[in-house]
Design a protein around this motif. Structure first.
Motif, PDB file in Angstrom:
ATOM      1  N   GLU A   6       0.823  -1.206   0.000  1.00  0.00           N
ATOM      2  CA  GLU A   6       0.000   0.000   0.000  1.00  0.00           C
ATOM      3  C   GLU A   6       0.857   1.256   0.000  1.00  0.00           C
ATOM      4  OE1 GLU A   6      -2.090  -2.860   2.997  1.00  0.00           O
ATOM      5  OE2 GLU A   6      -0.061  -2.193   2.531  1.00  0.00           O
ATOM      6  N   CYS A  22      -2.862   0.190  -3.786  1.00  0.00           N
ATOM      7  CA  CYS A  22      -2.377  -1.123  -3.347  1.00  0.00           C
ATOM      8  C   CYS A  22      -1.935  -1.862  -4.601  1.00  0.00           C
ATOM      9  CB  CYS A  22      -3.463  -1.876  -2.614  1.00  0.00           C
ATOM     10  SG  CYS A  22      -3.079  -3.608  -2.248  1.00  0.00           S
ATOM     11  N   TRP A  36     -10.430  -3.121   1.221  1.00  0.00           N
ATOM     12  CA  TRP A  36      -9.679  -2.205   2.075  1.00  0.00           C
ATOM     13  C   TRP A  36     -10.271  -2.302   3.484  1.00  0.00           C
ATOM     14  CZ3 TRP A  36      -5.303   0.405   1.127  1.00  0.00           C
ATOM     15  CH2 TRP A  36      -4.934   0.618  -0.212  1.00  0.00           C
ATOM     16  N   ILE A  70     -13.934   2.740  -4.201  1.00  0.00           N
ATOM     17  CA  ILE A  70     -12.928   1.711  -4.479  1.00  0.00           C
ATOM     18  C   ILE A  70     -12.957   1.408  -5.972  1.00  0.00           C
ATOM     19  CG2 ILE A  70     -14.513  -0.210  -4.008  1.00  0.00           C
ATOM     20  CD1 ILE A  70     -12.073  -1.711  -2.810  1.00  0.00           C
ATOM     21  N   LEU A  81      -8.305   3.327  -3.330  1.00  0.00           N
ATOM     22  CA  LEU A  81      -9.371   3.788  -2.444  1.00  0.00           C
ATOM     23  C   LEU A  81      -9.296   5.308  -2.426  1.00  0.00           C
ATOM     24  CD1 LEU A  81     -11.676   2.907  -0.537  1.00  0.00           C
ATOM     25  CD2 LEU A  81     -10.066   3.206   1.365  1.00  0.00           C
ATOM     26  N   TYR A  94      -4.809   1.641   7.325  1.00  0.00           N
ATOM     27  CA  TYR A  94      -5.571   1.046   6.235  1.00  0.00           C
ATOM     28  C   TYR A  94      -4.738  -0.036   5.563  1.00  0.00           C
ATOM     29  CZ  TYR A  94      -9.171   4.642   6.581  1.00  0.00           C
ATOM     30  OH  TYR A  94     -10.193   5.443   7.026  1.00  0.00           O
ATOM     31  N   CYS A  96      -4.883  -3.221   2.513  1.00  0.00           N
ATOM     32  CA  CYS A  96      -5.612  -3.910   1.466  1.00  0.00           C
ATOM     33  C   CYS A  96      -5.466  -5.415   1.668  1.00  0.00           C
ATOM     34  CB  CYS A  96      -5.148  -3.493   0.086  1.00  0.00           C
ATOM     35  SG  CYS A  96      -3.452  -3.913  -0.316  1.00  0.00           S
TER      36      CYS A  96
END
Length: 126
Positions: A6, A22, A36, A70, A81, A94, A96
């Motif tokens: 990411e 990602c 996510w 997304i 995202l 965050y 993925c």
């Protein structure tokens, strides 16, 4: 085997925007539903958004509907995202994740995901 990396996190003021990316390695990236997740200190990991392997179907948590989008580009092995109108409560790490199960883009249980990135911090100041 799929490896996920990411990028795009950072510090932003409330009302601002960020776009997370990602990038996945491996030829099978396009076969996976992607999600996510986010996790704030003391809270459970939460699915924020998910997308199916084609990018045709999506899922959003109620807390982010209308603000987050997304998407994916399988030619680039990348899922995005886009986060708009950010709020302090969006502050979290965050990550993925990839899920090889059919029609799994809406699965909210993190234990059903096969591959994970290392995470990127998003901090929203008030």
């Amino acid at each position: 085997q799929v490896q996920l990396v990411e990028s795009g996190g950072g510090l932003v003021q409330a009302g601002g925007s960020l776009r997370l990316s990602c990038v996945g390695s491996g030829r099978t990236f396009s076969a996976y539903s992607m999600g996510w997740f986010r996790q704030a200190p003391g809270k459970e990991r939460q699915l924020v958004a998910g997308v199916d392997w084609r990018g045709a179907r999506t899922y959003y948590a109620d807390a982010v509907k209308g603000r987050f989008t997304i998407s994916r580009d399988n030619a680039k092995n990348t899922v995005y995202l886009q986060m708009n109108s950010l709020k302090p409560e969006d502050t979290a790490v965050y990550r993925c994740a990839g899920n090889g199960r059919s029609d799994s883009y809406h699965y909210t249980d993190p234990y059903q995901y096969d591959y994970w990135g290392q995470g990127t911090q998003v901090t929203v100041s008030s």
